[in-house]
Design an enzyme around this catalytic site. Structure first.
Site, short mmCIF file in Angstrom:
data_model
loop_
_atom_site.label_atom_id
_atom_site.label_comp_id
_atom_site.label_asym_id
_atom_site.label_seq_id
_atom_site.Cartn_x
_atom_site.Cartn_y
_atom_site.Cartn_z
N HIS A 169 0.78 -1.43 -0.07
CA HIS A 169 -0.04 0.15 0.12
C HIS A 169 1.01 1.22 -0.11
O HIS A 169 2.08 1.16 0.70
CB HIS A 169 -0.71 0.01 1.32
CG HIS A 169 -0.13 0.28 2.52
ND1 HIS A 169 -0.10 1.63 2.93
CD2 HIS A 169 0.24 -0.41 3.52
CE1 HIS A 169 0.53 1.79 4.10
NE2 HIS A 169 0.75 0.29 4.40
N CYS A 170 0.21 2.34 -0.22
CA CYS A 170 0.91 3.90 -0.09
C CYS A 170 -0.14 4.66 0.48
O CYS A 170 -1.15 4.09 1.16
CB CYS A 170 1.42 4.21 -1.50
SG CYS A 170 0.30 4.18 -3.00
N GLU A 171 -0.26 5.91 -0.09
CA GLU A 171 -1.27 6.78 0.56
C GLU A 171 -2.52 6.53 0.21
O GLU A 171 -3.42 6.27 0.96
CB GLU A 171 -0.89 8.07 0.35
CG GLU A 171 -1.92 9.23 0.94
CD GLU A 171 -1.08 10.72 0.93
OE1 GLU A 171 -1.99 11.52 1.53
OE2 GLU A 171 -0.50 10.92 0.09
#
Length: 245
Positions: A169-171
């Protein structure tokens, strides 16, 4: 691609593993699981890729087409069993997305009889991670970080009937997280004869850290959310964007 489905696909309903890095050396943390893992060997040079042993190599375009077929299939990347976690529709059809609720269930141990190690890979920049992250997640913002942590000494389940899964995941899980997921699969493929993989079961957290934090803040530490474009970290953003290119 018709040959793709001639590959052995032993459909086993038995699943496998939970693990992470950079957290306190707690008895139940994934760090311990990492110490206990068996080492599968270092990732070597790119291997030739064959479909069904007919001697014909598979080009990058063909591999991309195969990966797209896999995304629409319920088998994991090495065709050995179905995906364990329930998936949801995401932006990239070539990837498997899970909801924040599913990740929360994994963290609570709802799949512990099947999963031996679950590695949550946070692809955000360090200042974002330090401002708040999913408990137990490992911060791997650059491709070289992923190669070093996941491929130099791959995580292998101690019990072959259980699984190692990786969740990226990222933001927002729109760019950095999905791209890193694809990068790992590509590098993993290059280390093996097709369709073998160190990590056949990869997922992307839909909505990223932002959505997860708003739904499950108790699973985050510190219990906060620092956006990538935070005005106090403009210099860090510029520097890490340069390193990511």
């Amino acid at each position: 691609c018709r040959q793709l489905f001639c590959l052995p696909s032993v459909l086993s309903s038995v699943p496998s593993p939970v693990l992470k890095w950079g957290q306190p050396l707690d008895r139940d943390t994934p760090v311990k699981a990492k110490r206990q893992r068996r080492v599968a060997g270092r990732c070597g040079q790119e291997a030739s890729v064959d479909l069904v042993g007919d001697g014909e190599g598979v080009g990058s375009a063909q591999l991309e087409e195969i990966e797209n077929l896999l995304a629409n299939n319920e088998l994991i990347g090495d065709f050995s069993k179905p995906h364990l976690l329930p998936t949801v529709e995401g932006k990239d059809p070539a990837l498997k997305y899970i909801s924040p609720g599913t990740l929360a269930a994994v963290l609570r141990g709802h799949f512990s009889s099947i999963i031996e190690s679950s590695i949550v890979v946070d692809c955000r920049y360090p200042y974002e991670y330090e401002g708040g992250h999913i408990k137990g997640a490992v911060n791997l913002p650059l491709q070289r970080d992923v190669e070093e942590f996941l491929l130099e000494q791959p995580f292998v389940p101690l019990d072959a009937s259980r699984r190692v899964i990786i969740i990226f995941h990222c933001e927002f899980s729109v760019e950095r997280g999905p791209n890193m997921c694809k990068f790992l699969r590509q590098r993993d493929r290059s280390c093996h004869e097709y369709p073998e993989l160190h990590y056949p079961e990869l997922y992307v957290l839909k909505g990223g850290y932002r959505e997860f934090f708003f739904q499950f803040p108790s699973h985050c530490e510190p219990r906060d959310y620092r956006p990538m474009e935070h005005p106090a970290f403009k210099e860090e953003l510029r520097r890490f964007r340069g390193q990511s290119r």
